[in-house]
Motif scaffolding. Structure first.
Motif, PDB file in Angstrom:
ATOM      1  N   VAL A  37      -0.123  16.796  12.751  1.00 35.79           N
ATOM      2  CA  VAL A  37      -0.555  16.975  14.137  1.00 35.79           C
ATOM      3  C   VAL A  37       0.661  17.266  15.013  1.00 35.79           C
ATOM      4  CG1 VAL A  37      -1.625  15.844  16.132  1.00 35.79           C
ATOM      5  CG2 VAL A  37      -2.557  15.486  13.832  1.00 35.79           C
ATOM      6  N   TYR A  38       0.529  18.263  15.866  1.00 40.49           N
ATOM      7  CA  TYR A  38       1.581  18.607  16.833  1.00 40.49           C
ATOM      8  C   TYR A  38       1.393  17.756  18.082  1.00 40.49           C
ATOM      9  CZ  TYR A  38       2.758  22.601  13.934  1.00 40.49           C
ATOM     10  OH  TYR A  38       3.152  23.390  12.890  1.00 40.49           O
ATOM     11  N   THR A  39       2.495  17.211  18.566  1.00 40.84           N
ATOM     12  CA  THR A  39       2.432  16.296  19.694  1.00 40.84           C
ATOM     13  C   THR A  39       3.794  16.196  20.370  1.00 40.84           C
ATOM     14  OG1 THR A  39       1.628  14.100  20.348  1.00 40.84           O
ATOM     15  CG2 THR A  39       2.932  14.219  18.310  1.00 40.84           C
ATOM     16  N   LEU A 123       0.985  26.764  21.619  1.00 37.99           N
ATOM     17  CA  LEU A 123       0.238  25.667  21.011  1.00 37.99           C
ATOM     18  C   LEU A 123      -1.192  26.069  20.659  1.00 37.99           C
ATOM     19  CD1 LEU A 123       1.446  22.787  23.336  1.00 37.99           C
ATOM     20  CD2 LEU A 123       2.257  23.358  21.049  1.00 37.99           C
ATOM     21  N   ASP A 124      -1.638  27.201  21.204  1.00 40.25           N
ATOM     22  CA  ASP A 124      -2.998  27.666  20.911  1.00 40.25           C
ATOM     23  C   ASP A 124      -3.176  27.832  19.405  1.00 40.25           C
ATOM     24  OD1 ASP A 124      -3.435  27.695  23.617  1.00 40.25           O
ATOM     25  OD2 ASP A 124      -3.226  29.868  23.827  1.00 40.25           O
ATOM     26  N   GLY A 125      -4.253  27.285  18.898  1.00 42.51           N
ATOM     27  CA  GLY A 125      -4.557  27.403  17.479  1.00 42.51           C
ATOM     28  C   GLY A 125      -3.929  26.319  16.614  1.00 42.51           C
ATOM     29  N   LEU A 126      -3.056  25.487  17.185  1.00 40.72           N
ATOM     30  CA  LEU A 126      -2.451  24.400  16.422  1.00 40.72           C
ATOM     31  C   LEU A 126      -3.274  23.121  16.581  1.00 40.72           C
ATOM     32  CD1 LEU A 126       1.341  24.823  17.334  1.00 40.72           C
ATOM     33  CD2 LEU A 126       0.131  25.687  15.317  1.00 40.72           C
ATOM     34  N   THR A 128      -3.432  19.681  17.673  1.00 38.45           N
ATOM     35  CA  THR A 128      -2.618  18.870  18.577  1.00 38.45           C
ATOM     36  C   THR A 128      -3.344  17.578  18.937  1.00 38.45           C
ATOM     37  OG1 THR A 128      -3.527  19.845  20.602  1.00 38.45           O
ATOM     38  CG2 THR A 128      -1.610  20.949  19.623  1.00 38.45           C
ATOM     39  N   THR A 129      -2.602  16.665  19.508  1.00 41.83           N
ATOM     40  CA  THR A 129      -3.213  15.444  20.020  1.00 41.83           C
ATOM     41  C   THR A 129      -4.073  15.792  21.236  1.00 41.83           C
ATOM     42  OG1 THR A 129      -1.182  15.038  21.277  1.00 41.83           O
ATOM     43  CG2 THR A 129      -1.458  13.838  19.212  1.00 41.83           C
ATOM     44  N   ALA A 130      -5.095  14.986  21.467  1.00 41.81           N
ATOM     45  CA  ALA A 130      -6.012  15.217  22.589  1.00 41.81           C
ATOM     46  C   ALA A 130      -5.255  15.153  23.913  1.00 41.81           C
ATOM     47  CB  ALA A 130      -7.120  14.172  22.572  1.00 41.81           C
ATOM     48  N   GLY A 131      -5.506  16.120  24.786  1.00 45.79           N
ATOM     49  CA  GLY A 131      -4.915  16.127  26.116  1.00 45.79           C
ATOM     50  C   GLY A 131      -3.476  16.609  26.188  1.00 45.79           C
ATOM     51  N   LEU A 132      -2.942  17.131  25.080  1.00 46.00           N
ATOM     52  CA  LEU A 132      -1.535  17.548  25.063  1.00 46.00           C
ATOM     53  C   LEU A 132      -1.243  18.631  26.102  1.00 46.00           C
ATOM     54  CD1 LEU A 132       1.268  17.330  23.748  1.00 46.00           C
ATOM     55  CD2 LEU A 132       0.530  19.079  22.117  1.00 46.00           C
ATOM     56  N   ARG A 133      -2.084  19.631  26.177  1.00 47.02           N
ATOM     57  CA  ARG A 133      -1.830  20.736  27.123  1.00 47.02           C
ATOM     58  C   ARG A 133      -1.838  20.257  28.573  1.00 47.02           C
ATOM     59  NH1 ARG A 133      -4.055  22.379  22.687  1.00 47.02           N
ATOM     60  NH2 ARG A 133      -3.493  24.338  21.699  1.00 47.02           N
ATOM     61  N   GLU A 134      -2.720  19.324  28.892  1.00 45.33           N
ATOM     62  CA  GLU A 134      -2.795  18.797  30.257  1.00 45.33           C
ATOM     63  C   GLU A 134      -1.541  17.994  30.606  1.00 45.33           C
ATOM     64  OE1 GLU A 134      -6.886  19.620  28.811  1.00 45.33           O
ATOM     65  OE2 GLU A 134      -5.224  18.496  27.972  1.00 45.33           O
ATOM     66  N   ILE A 135      -1.048  17.195  29.684  1.00 47.15           N
ATOM     67  CA  ILE A 135       0.166  16.413  29.923  1.00 47.15           C
ATOM     68  C   ILE A 135       1.353  17.356  30.131  1.00 47.15           C
ATOM     69  CG2 ILE A 135       1.862  14.882  28.796  1.00 47.15           C
ATOM     70  CD1 ILE A 135      -0.540  13.338  29.848  1.00 47.15           C
ATOM     71  N   ILE A 136       1.446  18.389  29.294  1.00 50.07           N
ATOM     72  CA  ILE A 136       2.544  19.362  29.421  1.00 50.07           C
ATOM     73  C   ILE A 136       2.482  20.075  30.769  1.00 50.07           C
ATOM     74  CG2 ILE A 136       3.487  21.521  28.513  1.00 50.07           C
ATOM     75  CD1 ILE A 136       2.654  20.463  25.699  1.00 50.07           C
ATOM     76  N   ALA A 137       1.286  20.502  31.174  1.00 52.71           N
ATOM     77  CA  ALA A 137       1.121  21.185  32.460  1.00 52.71           C
ATOM     78  C   ALA A 137       1.549  20.282  33.607  1.00 52.71           C
ATOM     79  CB  ALA A 137      -0.320  21.648  32.633  1.00 52.71           C
ATOM     80  N   ASP A 138       1.150  19.016  33.553  1.00 53.40           N
ATOM     81  CA  ASP A 138       1.521  18.064  34.603  1.00 53.40           C
ATOM     82  C   ASP A 138       3.034  17.864  34.620  1.00 53.40           C
ATOM     83  OD1 ASP A 138       0.890  16.283  36.724  1.00 53.40           O
ATOM     84  OD2 ASP A 138       1.106  14.592  35.353  1.00 53.40           O
ATOM     85  N   ALA A 139       3.634  17.738  33.433  1.00 54.24           N
ATOM     86  CA  ALA A 139       5.086  17.546  33.350  1.00 54.24           C
ATOM     87  C   ALA A 139       5.831  18.744  33.913  1.00 54.24           C
ATOM     88  CB  ALA A 139       5.499  17.298  31.902  1.00 54.24           C
ATOM     89  N   MET A 140       5.391  19.946  33.574  1.00 54.06           N
ATOM     90  CA  MET A 140       6.070  21.163  34.082  1.00 54.06           C
ATOM     91  C   MET A 140       5.960  21.258  35.591  1.00 54.06           C
ATOM     92  SD  MET A 140       5.521  24.074  31.238  1.00 54.06           S
ATOM     93  CE  MET A 140       6.789  24.205  29.972  1.00 54.06           C
TER      94      MET A 140
END
Length: 143
Positions: A37-39, A123-126, A128-140
């Motif tokens: 899992v990617y995280t 990350l598309d198609g990988l 990943t852990t649930a909510g990873l994209r949202e956490i990354i967006a918030d961090a950026m």
């Protein structure tokens, strides 16, 4: 025996969305838990540690890099059940937005198979852990 398996209480953990040049540091789990899992890098807070100390230590242990936690980027709850419905894992994960300070990322071989800087769209198609994209967006956004 893994003391985090079939817990009697949730475990407090931290992770970091480490940002550098519009990329985030992503790891692929290699241990028995979460394999493939990617995280984000991170782990369990130890007794006596602050959340900030824990995330700095965990990222260093898993990837070899130094970071500066800047802001909270949310949290996630990970509750896993076995086939009988019994709780087999329970983590509350506090996620940080962080800056890369130095070092070249190298995976810690007992826990991490891969570590790489990636653009969020990569990350598309990988898996990943649930909510990873949202956490990354918030961090950026916070950095």
């Amino acid at each position: 025996m893994d003391d985090r398996a079939y817990p009697t209480r949730p475990f407090l953990a931290v992770s970091a969305a480490v940002i550098q040049d519009s990329k985030v540091l992503i790891v692929r789990r290699g241990g028995t838990f979460g394999r493939g899992v990617y995280t984000l890098p991170g782990g369990v807070v130890e007794a006596g540690e602050t959340l900030t100390q824990a995330v700095i230590r965990e990222v260093r242990e898993e990837t070899g890099i130094a970071i500066e936690p800047v802001a909270l980027a949310g949290y996630r709850e990970m509750i896993q059940r076995d086939e009988a419905g019994k709780i087999s894992r329970h983590f509350v994960i506090v996620c940080f937005a962080a800056r890369w300070i130095g070092g070249e990322p190298v995976p810690e071989p007992s826990e991490i198979d891969e570590v790489a800087w990636r653009r969020p769209e990569e990350l598309d198609g990988l898996k990943t852990t649930a909510g990873l994209r949202e956490i990354i967006a918030d961090a950026m956004q916070k950095l």
